[in-house]
Design an enzyme around this catalytic site. Sequence first.
Site, PDB file in Angstrom:
ATOM      1  N   ILE A  51      36.307  21.207  -7.572  1.00 31.10           N
ATOM      2  CA  ILE A  51      35.397  20.634  -6.454  1.00 31.10           C
ATOM      3  C   ILE A  51      34.830  21.859  -5.630  1.00 31.10           C
ATOM      4  O   ILE A  51      35.678  22.456  -4.839  1.00 31.10           O
ATOM      5  CB  ILE A  51      35.746  19.580  -5.651  1.00 31.10           C
ATOM      6  N   PRO A  59      44.108  24.995  -5.147  1.00 32.35           N
ATOM      7  CA  PRO A  59      43.701  25.635  -3.748  1.00 32.35           C
ATOM      8  C   PRO A  59      43.284  24.345  -3.053  1.00 32.35           C
ATOM      9  O   PRO A  59      41.964  23.836  -3.411  1.00 32.35           O
ATOM     10  CB  PRO A  59      42.634  26.669  -4.103  1.00 32.35           C
ATOM     11  N   ASP A  97      40.390  19.781  -4.671  1.00 37.95           N
ATOM     12  CA  ASP A  97      41.007  20.849  -5.454  1.00 37.95           C
ATOM     13  C   ASP A  97      39.825  22.068  -5.735  1.00 37.95           C
ATOM     14  O   ASP A  97      38.880  21.524  -6.420  1.00 37.95           O
ATOM     15  CB  ASP A  97      41.825  20.480  -6.891  1.00 37.95           C
ATOM     16  N   HIS A  98      39.780  23.133  -5.205  1.00 40.36           N
ATOM     17  CA  HIS A  98      38.809  23.886  -5.116  1.00 40.36           C
ATOM     18  C   HIS A  98      38.464  24.587  -6.496  1.00 40.36           C
ATOM     19  O   HIS A  98      37.116  24.915  -6.802  1.00 40.36           O
ATOM     20  CB  HIS A  98      39.067  25.073  -4.198  1.00 40.36           C
ATOM     21  N   ARG A  99      39.419  24.550  -7.484  1.00 33.05           N
ATOM     22  CA  ARG A  99      39.097  24.751  -8.772  1.00 33.05           C
ATOM     23  C   ARG A  99      38.170  23.750  -9.513  1.00 33.05           C
ATOM     24  O   ARG A  99      37.491  24.249 -10.448  1.00 33.05           O
ATOM     25  CB  ARG A  99      40.341  24.701  -9.582  1.00 33.05           C
TER      26      ARG A  99
END
Lengths: 350, 452, 328
Positions: free
Chosen positions: B428, B247, B424-426
């Site tokens: 960060i 994401p 990468d929202h997973r």
Amino acid sequence: MPKDKARTKEKQSNLHGQFGERVQRLGVSDEDLIGLYRTMCTVRHFEYMADKLYAAGKVHGTMHLSAGQEAVAAGISLAVQPDDYLINHHRGHGHFIAKGADINLMMAEFLGKDTGYNHGRGGSMHIADFQSNNLGANGIVGGGIPQAVGVGLALQMQRRKEICICIFGDGAANEGVFHEAMNMAALWKLPILYVCENNKYGMSMDVERATAKLPIAQRAEGYGIPWACVDGNDVVEVYDSMKIAVEHIRSGQGPYFVETITYRYFGHSKSDRNLYRSKEEIEDWKQNRDPIMRFTKHLLQSEILDENLAQEIDGQSEQVILKAVEFAEASPEPDVSTLMEYVYARNILS
Amino acid sequence: MPVPFIMPKFDMDQEKATIISWSKKEGDPVQFDETVLTVETEKVAIDVPAPATGILAGIQYKDGDVVPVTEVIAYVLKEGESLADLPKTDSQALPTQPEVVSSPQEAPLSKPIIAPQNASVNATPVAIRIAKEEGIDLSKVRALGGNKITRDDVQHYMKEQQKPASRVAVPATPAARRISAETGIPLETVTGSGPRGRVQSADILATVNSRPASTTEIHGREAQVVPLTGIRRTIAERMQQSFQEAPHIALTIDVDMTEMEATRKRFNLQTEKLGQPRITVTALMIKMVAWALVRNPYINASFDDDAISLWQDVNIGVATAAPHGLVVPVLKGADHLGVSEINMRLIELANRARDNKLKLEDVQGGTFTISNLGMFGIRQFRAVINPPESAILAVGSLVRKPVVVDDKDRVEVRPMVSLTLSADHRVIDGVVAARFLSDLLAGIESPGLLLF
Amino acid sequence: MPEISYLEAIRQALWQEMKRDERVFLLGEDIGRYGGAFGLTHGMLDEFGPERVRETPISEATIVATAIGASLLGMRPVAEIMFMDFVMLALDQIANQAAKMHFMFGGRTTVPIVVRMPGGSGSGAASQHSQSLESILMHFPGLIVVNPSTPYDAKGLMLASLRDPNPVCFVEHKVLYKTKGEVPEDDYIIPIGVAEIKRAGRDITVVANNIMVMKTLGVAEKLSRDGIEVEVIDPRTLLPLDTNTIIQSVTRTGRLLVVHEACQTGGWAGEVIASVVGSPAFDFLDAPVRRLGGKDVPIPYNRGLEKFAIPQEIDIEREIRALVQGKV
């Protein structure tokens, strides 16, 4: 170690027959005779203990026992010096013991322990102790015979007084290297005492079926080597012939060949069923020609020993063996991580 | 103490022996070495001698018994001894009820036949038989035509099993397989030039246009040019994967390049003296990014299924246009290098990229990527993360524009650059990405901070 | 630096070591007045006398056994087996005795002997005087098998062998005897168990021994003009074999060919190949791994047949080209 102590008059009166005549002529002291008896008892106990340990499942692999042949080992040992070199064969326990090996270290090697003479790498068939000039026993029939040529050659080149004793069996005399070695030893007049311990069988092969012409010792004639063929179960006769041989060798006249006729009680090795010889034959040798029994009888008759002392010495030599077993059984096995040790000798240069 | 009389071992691999007959009985005197019984192993009879002189007692086995070797079969008592003198540990061997291994009148039972696993599977007898013959585990066979596995099902399963695995479907040398795995270029997409179409390393490494006429002109390492053949496809696959799996969030920040430019000038006085190449903006930018990454380890990380790996190394990839497409040479250990060193390595990598001479190690091991499209006048853009990395920095063009420079609303024309971080929202969080960007801004606007 | 032949280099090593160490002596057939079957010991009888240049009857097993026995008493004997083929007569003493004694006796003795033996074909000596049996000797742990390809290596390896505490089979090649090369007069050692890259190259690794090193170097020179760069490795010691150098080389070149004169079946090329294929170098292989051994045939007498029985330059070149060009 021979000590030529003069015999007292009264003692001499007890010496009878051929035994007495020999003892007098050779000037063997009582101490030496008792020493021979002790050696033979020790060898006998060692061999029977070896058999017992095997039966108890404590021995890995196989072994070759010399019970019945003790007089050969003992007789040689009295005729040579402790720093003479020995090249032994697979049925060699007796010769090591007679040469003065440490029984504890022998037994430990026999049980494959790290404390054994060779760290459990050799076992019954390959006991060696280079510090006492014991150049090891060979598992290849006849393998040591030509190596004795090299030992004799080195002694000659180094101008040394020691000799090399090379012992082998009747079977080995039919290996090709036997002939190569006899020829070279004679050619270069090397200081080698060749002893053929003829115990009548090469495994199961009767010497009469394996050898075109007996005695084996006669073959030495073809190489110009002086020879003798003696009763290997008469320890004094063995000593007598070895003494003559050793004097000849030490005087620089080259090798000498002695064949000793003897008999082994146990099978060739542990898988031997004794199918090739009769029970009667084994019993006959055991009852009528046993080297220890014969010698003990002479010693008792000549009053060199009495029953008590004979039993005491026998008991002491048994104790030595029992202690050796204790030592060996308490010793550690070599660690498997050391397997590759001794494959190559480390080069001090690298 | 009574002497135990054991069944001797005669042979290296012998485990037991059968007693044929005792020639002495309980209570008989025996002599050391005298035959006491005869036993049989492998059809050979052997006389067993007494282990000592004394009275035979406590016989444990009768004629016909099969005895394991080294088992006590009797005792020899010396004068005045009795079996009661046995130490306690040996008392189990007292003549109570000797345990007989077996006796010849009673043939030993043959081992029970263990029913095969297959029996629990619902299958026709024929299917079971074939499966047994072929050594097939029926639980792995599917019944295609109903609830019972039939002969056809087993045969179908066998055919399936014989199909070559996809790994060997494409003939390739071990080196080609390794490079395929490292670059992510599937072997199927490469035309093999070896015998029978075998893919060799050169085939993967060769670019479409510079495919030499004969492989003799390719010399192993020189030919390790990052390829284009499969690269287009690889990029496509990886970008899609990245965009679908990670994401993406994007944060933009504008930085004032005044101090950077001044620093660059000072540096270049230095390089001139030393006869070194001039320092580029990119070299300085890499240094700044490396410094900020060290302070923000989550940006220099990778998302795995069960953990987040925070890379110890800071290896910055620089997206570079090459004659045959995009390549991303990697500057290894940028956090430990000085700007002039970074600059020289960058020039070297750029030259290699231009000449299609990049080695495999030049493009591997990146932990973060910088993509700069400023030279095309692009002010600001969002880049797609380069897996397995977790973030990418998109650098826009340098634009001189008026900006408010202090709290008195003073306006000056400053060289401004827009930086956009895709993360990468997973891995960060927004705030983590923001902190990284503000650290980066601080470094760019006050390069002296790097000495702090 | 003086140029001398391979044969003279070995003689020089023996000569210098016998001057330096009085424990060293030679024994073998016809090594005295005759100077050895190949003249290698020429002049040594006059220099060192018949005791240290000891001529023996034709008794190979006992020649080696004599060396063993004397070494047990601190001597450093060098036994000559006139032709390598005759080593079979002494194999018991080499394999069952010399190789095992240090181990079997738990480290209580060493057997520092050198057994010299010229092997190889090319002299028309036919089936029983031309074999290359080094692969057989490599099967006995405890033994060292040395096999020099140049005069320089021959001297340095001989000096190393003479000073090593382990039994060494020093395998010479009778066709190399006349080849010349630069050899320093002073004392130097080539370490046992260390291979040498005789020529560096990036396209293919070729491992070869004795005469095949020369042949391969000639081929490499020629192929270099066509842009094929061959890396040539000479193990120099076959047991213990320096597989590390070979593995590292293959990691760089991605291709491997092993060339030896010994018959291919059961030959030591298989050993090299198994070591490489089972190592991390596997993932760098970019072509099948090949060996080029002698044909599985006794060495014939006829000149043409004899040449055809063992790899020649043309065969080596063909193999290298096929591997590098991806034709196999």
